[in-house]
Write a protein that holds these residues in place. Structure first.
Motif, PDB file in Angstrom:
ATOM      1  N   TRP A   1     -52.542  30.664 -11.876  1.00 43.23           N
ATOM      2  CA  TRP A   1     -52.725  29.801 -10.714  1.00 43.23           C
ATOM      3  C   TRP A   1     -52.308  30.568  -9.459  1.00 43.23           C
ATOM      4  CZ3 TRP A   1     -54.693  24.811 -10.419  1.00 43.23           C
ATOM      5  CH2 TRP A   1     -55.003  24.204 -11.648  1.00 43.23           C
TER       6      TRP A   1
ATOM      7  N   GLN B   1     -57.267  28.141  -9.716  1.00 44.64           N
ATOM      8  CA  GLN B   1     -57.209  28.936 -10.935  1.00 44.64           C
ATOM      9  C   GLN B   1     -58.027  30.218 -10.736  1.00 44.64           C
ATOM     10  OE1 GLN B   1     -57.657  26.175 -14.596  1.00 44.64           O
ATOM     11  NE2 GLN B   1     -58.741  25.119 -12.947  1.00 44.64           N
TER      12      GLN B   1
ATOM     13  N   SER C   1     -61.180  25.210  -8.987  1.00 42.48           N
ATOM     14  CA  SER C   1     -60.217  24.189  -8.574  1.00 42.48           C
ATOM     15  C   SER C   1     -59.595  23.519  -9.792  1.00 42.48           C
ATOM     16  CB  SER C   1     -60.904  23.142  -7.694  1.00 42.48           C
ATOM     17  OG  SER C   1     -61.700  22.274  -8.497  1.00 42.48           O
ATOM     18  N   SER C   2     -58.673  22.612  -9.525  1.00 40.04           N
ATOM     19  CA  SER C   2     -58.020  21.881 -10.621  1.00 40.04           C
ATOM     20  C   SER C   2     -58.982  20.936 -11.322  1.00 40.04           C
ATOM     21  CB  SER C   2     -56.815  21.097 -10.083  1.00 40.04           C
ATOM     22  OG  SER C   2     -57.224  20.200  -9.065  1.00 40.04           O
TER      23      SER C   2
END
Length: 217
Positions: free
Chosen positions: A51, A89, A121-122
């Motif tokens: 991350w 990420q 992205s998350s």
């Protein structure tokens, strides 16, 4: 208990039923093949993903994924100062990549080495591919098979953004030939691509004008 249609009668094992939904049970017979059917959990596992904290002074290539098994692509390049999410990420090669909040119509792709400098992205999911059991290009092409993606779409939940839990996805079964047989199928597929003058810039970026991996079903 049996699931029945005009063509086949298939035994249903109670321990394999995730939900009492007839269309989902019927969908289990989407592949008619001599190859062993295995769950995706046999070839995928959690990836160790780094991350990254977003730096306002830098630019980031954001990874996206096409539908129908057509692979990943650079969706756009964003300036750190304009990004709302502050942690992303870092993409990793030989991972299967998809969107956790919208996953229908075979929107899965393999992260090949040339995409390792991109970010997700998350909302996105990476899972590591066990390359001793499956060739990444072969895995990606599976998502061009309607027998697989139509069934998977019946597992989706949500009204506007159709998606499904990764644990449900990992239980879905697909045909898994040996590595040698996978390579033979890919050789045939790639030969067909060249015959029609389709030279993809990366594996899986163009669709073969026919049935990909037709021998599987």
């Amino acid at each position: 208990m049996v699931a029945k249609n005009s063509l086949i009668i298939t035994p249903i094992h109670f321990r394999e039923i995730d939900t009492w939904d007839p269309k989902r049970i019927h969908g289990q017979s989407g592949f008619q093949t001599n190859y062993p059917l295995v769950p995706f959990s046999k070839v995928l596992h959690e990836a160790e993903i780094e991350w990254v904290d977003i730096d306002n002074a830098k630019e980031y290539q954001i990874l996206g994924v096409h539908a129908y098994g057509e692979g990943v692509y650079v969706n756009h390049t964003a300036k750190g100062s304009e990004m709302t999410m502050r942690r992303y990420q870092k993409s990793k090669a030989n991972c299967l990549f998809w969107c956790k909040v919208r996953t229908v119509r075979g929107q899965f792709g393999v992260v090949y080495p040339q995409f390792e400098s991109t970010y997700g992205s998350s909302n996105m999911k990476y899972m590591a591919i066990d390359t001793t059991k499956i060739i990444p290009q072969f895995l990606e092409l599976l998502f061009q098979k309607n027998a697989l993606t139509d069934y998977m779409d019946t597992l989706a939940i949500g009204s506007n953004s159709r998606h499904f839990n990764p644990s449900v996805f990992l239980k879905v079964r697909f045909p898994l030939p040996s590595i040698h047989e996978q390579q033979a199928l890919l050789n045939k597929y790639n030969t067909g691509m060249k015959k029609y003058g389709i030279i993809p810039s990366r594996f899986g970026s163009s669709r073969f004008p026919g049935k990909p991996l037709a021998m599987l079903a």
